[in-house]
Design a protein around this motif. Sequence first.
Motif, short mmCIF file in Angstrom:
data_model
loop_
_atom_site.label_atom_id
_atom_site.label_comp_id
_atom_site.label_asym_id
_atom_site.label_seq_id
_atom_site.Cartn_x
_atom_site.Cartn_y
_atom_site.Cartn_z
N VAL A 304 0.98 -1.28 -0.05
CA VAL A 304 -0.03 -0.17 0.13
C VAL A 304 0.97 1.21 -0.26
CG1 VAL A 304 -1.64 1.25 1.43
CG2 VAL A 304 -1.96 -1.26 1.05
N LYS A 305 1.81 1.04 0.77
CA LYS A 305 2.68 2.56 0.88
C LYS A 305 3.56 2.61 -0.49
CE LYS A 305 3.96 2.29 5.82
NZ LYS A 305 5.06 2.45 6.84
N GLY A 306 3.76 1.51 -1.07
CA GLY A 306 4.36 1.67 -2.28
C GLY A 306 3.74 2.12 -3.23
N SER A 307 2.23 1.62 -3.25
CA SER A 307 1.17 2.26 -4.31
C SER A 307 1.21 3.76 -4.09
CB SER A 307 0.04 1.30 -4.19
OG SER A 307 0.35 0.24 -4.44
N VAL A 308 0.84 4.33 -2.89
CA VAL A 308 0.74 5.50 -2.79
C VAL A 308 1.87 6.46 -3.02
CG1 VAL A 308 0.36 7.32 -0.66
CG2 VAL A 308 -0.78 5.20 -0.63
N TYR A 309 3.12 6.03 -2.85
CA TYR A 309 4.11 6.65 -3.08
C TYR A 309 4.47 6.92 -4.62
CZ TYR A 309 9.27 7.91 -3.62
OH TYR A 309 10.50 8.72 -3.91
N ALA A 310 4.21 5.58 -5.34
CA ALA A 310 4.23 5.76 -6.55
C ALA A 310 3.14 6.63 -7.37
CB ALA A 310 3.94 4.38 -7.33
N ALA A 311 1.99 6.93 -6.80
CA ALA A 311 0.79 7.73 -7.09
C ALA A 311 1.32 9.12 -7.03
CB ALA A 311 -0.47 7.46 -6.30
N PHE A 312 2.25 9.42 -5.95
CA PHE A 312 2.30 10.65 -5.63
C PHE A 312 3.46 11.22 -6.44
CE2 PHE A 312 5.41 13.48 -3.12
CZ PHE A 312 4.46 14.67 -2.72
N VAL A 313 4.35 10.27 -6.81
CA VAL A 313 5.38 10.67 -7.63
C VAL A 313 5.00 10.96 -9.25
CG1 VAL A 313 7.67 9.81 -8.98
CG2 VAL A 313 7.30 9.57 -6.55
N GLY A 314 3.96 10.02 -9.40
CA GLY A 314 3.21 10.19 -10.83
C GLY A 314 2.62 11.59 -10.68
N PHE A 315 2.06 12.01 -9.80
CA PHE A 315 1.39 13.28 -9.83
C PHE A 315 1.99 14.41 -9.99
CE2 PHE A 315 -0.28 16.68 -7.05
CZ PHE A 315 -1.36 17.24 -7.79
N LEU A 316 3.31 14.21 -9.29
CA LEU A 316 4.26 15.39 -9.24
C LEU A 316 4.73 15.31 -10.77
CD1 LEU A 316 6.43 14.91 -5.91
CD2 LEU A 316 4.86 16.53 -6.76
#
Length: 337
Positions: A304-316
Amino acid sequence: MTARCTSARQARCCILALQPSQNRQPSLIWVLISKPTPGASGSAAGIVHQTPLYLMKKVREDTNELSCSHSITDYNMILWYKQDRGGAMELLGYLNQKFPAVEDHWKGKFSFSGDARQQSNLIINDLRINDSAVYFCAASTVGIAVYYTRPALFGPGTRLTVSEPDRDITLPTVTLLPPSPKECRSKDNEGLQKTLVCVAKGFFPDHVEMSWQVDGETVKTGVATDSPALPDGAFYKMTSRLQVAADVWFTPGRTFTCVVSLFDGTDVTRRSKTLYGIEGKRVRTAGYLKLAQSAKLSYAVLLVKGSVYAAFVGFLLWRRQVGTSKLRKTGKVCHFV
């Protein structure tokens, strides 16, 4: 003789087509190879016995020591079979009440005596090395009809070993191996297990039985023995395994003993090896499952943490691309030379 057999887990049923001589009609006999059960044909009071279980003789000797007895009502025939090391069964002949009938090609080699309504002896003349085998008897019945529905009941067999006159008895060397440190779970996933392995080798003859004791008490649960013994050059070898719960093995001072018994022609000689339980972490199944569940939960959290981090980086990245596009449209993008 021809045979057609079907097997089950604890019994084997065969239809044997017997033709004792060329002047007689063949007959069909049902053969049940199993331990008789109370209430069935050949009840507990009618078990077929064979003595001795093991027998040693020298080349060129004769023997009439193989004996078969029963107390089954209306059973008046005893058949004799030879089983070679490959497992093939060959009919030697039979005794019908007091009248013997030996297969033509075995006349002069084998003969039968006694009264088949109770007892029969197998007589073997001029013993040779290839006479070494397991000899079985089977109690049966002869009636008027050609087809019989009552099963023939087998005895446990006599293992005969024929040796050269100068061949000595050799006792086994016993090795007991502790469980592997990497072993943790049984194949059927019924809990944590540990397996001890006992190896007996370098013995002659192959009249050997292997058994296990835990704290001096004989155990049969969890025991698997390779039988019969396997040839190993001029000698034999045999292996047995004992599987116990991990908690049982991880008990300091507890004894695990492998006993190897060899019949030397006169007496039974025993050799044994003992291992002691060791200090170790007692892992119970419930604790193991709890640990596994905790590991699964931790893994899920990481995912879950990895998915949230990936989504955050993608958003940036997306936001940066959008910002750059707007600057280009307004002409406010600066180039540095």
